[in-house]
Design a protein around this motif. Structure first.
Motif, mmCIF file in Angstrom:
data_model
loop_
_atom_site.group_PDB
_atom_site.id
_atom_site.type_symbol
_atom_site.label_atom_id
_atom_site.label_comp_id
_atom_site.label_asym_id
_atom_site.label_seq_id
_atom_site.Cartn_x
_atom_site.Cartn_y
_atom_site.Cartn_z
ATOM 1 N N ALA A 1 -27.849 -54.189 5.626
ATOM 2 C CA ALA A 1 -27.326 -53.116 6.466
ATOM 3 C C ALA A 1 -28.247 -52.846 7.653
ATOM 4 O O ALA A 1 -27.786 -52.625 8.779
ATOM 5 C CB ALA A 1 -27.152 -51.850 5.640
ATOM 6 N N VAL B 1 -27.280 -59.825 1.656
ATOM 7 C CA VAL B 1 -26.587 -58.739 0.958
ATOM 8 C C VAL B 1 -26.377 -59.051 -0.519
ATOM 9 O O VAL B 1 -26.182 -58.137 -1.334
ATOM 10 C CB VAL B 1 -25.225 -58.458 1.637
ATOM 11 C CG1 VAL B 1 -24.196 -59.529 1.290
ATOM 12 C CG2 VAL B 1 -24.706 -57.065 1.250
ATOM 13 N N ALA C 1 -18.718 -54.256 3.837
ATOM 14 C CA ALA C 1 -19.797 -53.443 3.267
ATOM 15 C C ALA C 1 -19.293 -52.623 2.086
ATOM 16 O O ALA C 1 -19.963 -52.537 1.050
ATOM 17 C CB ALA C 1 -20.377 -52.527 4.346
#
Length: 238
Positions: free
Chosen positions: A50, A42, A81
């Motif tokens: 994701a 990420v 997230a």
């Protein structure tokens, strides 16, 4: 990374060195390696991270984990997230541009507007293979992330439907293998590979049709790129 997670989870859940019905001694140790990989990815690529997370969750659900286990870890995952999106300016701009791409037609919304133009100019039958205009410098990432837009411009609605039908065929064959395989590892692996390709195709097409914010994921088996093609073909071979 996605293929390795699929392979790991299929093996882990099939041979079960631990009891997945237990949260602290089963479910949580299963999620830790997936979480570590997502955190490493990420930093540079939110879309791939994701996709890994969603694909892992689908495999875990196929392995019949307890829903309340997932309900416990899902809020922290969503919060993380959000933090990764909010604290990267370019990621947050993608979200705001998606909500109103015409607010900055020459800025953050340019990519999405050009993609929509590809669909409108293609129409039902398209301009003909190789006769598209948008790929001649107007549509960025025309050979990777937004190649579906080029397909729609050149082959029209027919090309779009054919592309979607081919992916549905891969998912159908994967499901047939899931139903026929007797061993748990084979079923989970087939389900994981089908989910990996299907989810990536869904996200890519959603981005190209401006149904989701720009993610930077390629279209499996179609987008340019040697390593991704080799890994996807190897997964299909398995």
């Amino acid at each position: 990374e996605i293929a390795s997670v699929v392979l790991f989870l299929a093996w882990w859940m099939a041979y079960r060195p631990i009891n997945l019905d237990k949260f602290f001694t089963g479910f949580l140790p299963t999620m830790i390696p997936v979480g570590v990989i997502c955190l490493l990815v990420v930093i540079q690529d939110f879309g791939t991270a994701a996709l890994i997370g969603v694909c892992a969750i689908t495999i875990l659900l196929a392995g019949k984990i307890k829903w309340w286990h997932l309900a416990i870890v899902l809020p922290p995952i969503l919060a993380a997230a959000y933090w990764f999106v909010r604290h990267k300016e370019y990621r947050w701009k993608r979200i705001t541009a998606f909500l109103n791409p015409y607010a900055a037609p020459q800025g953050d919304g340019y990519h999405m507007i050009q993609s929509l133009l590809s669909f409108t100019t293609g129409g039902i039958f398209g301009k003909g293979l190789g006769k598209g205009i948008q790929k001649l410098g107007y549509l960025p990432e025309d050979t990777t992330d937004f190649i579906f837009s080029v397909i729609c411009e050149e082959l029209g609605l027919f090309g779009a439907m054919l592309t979607v039908a081919l992916y549905l065929g891969i998912i159908y064959v994967s499901w047939q293998i899931v139903m026929q395989k007797r061993d748990s590892f084979g079923r989970l692996l087939a389900f994981g590979v089908g989910s990996m390709i299907g989810l990536q195709a869904i996200i890519n097409i959603a981005v190209a049709t401006v149904s989701a914010p720009t993610k930077g994921l390629s279209l499996p088996l179609i987008s340019a790129g040697g390593s991704g093609l080799v890994i996807t073909c190897a997964a299909l071979g398995l």
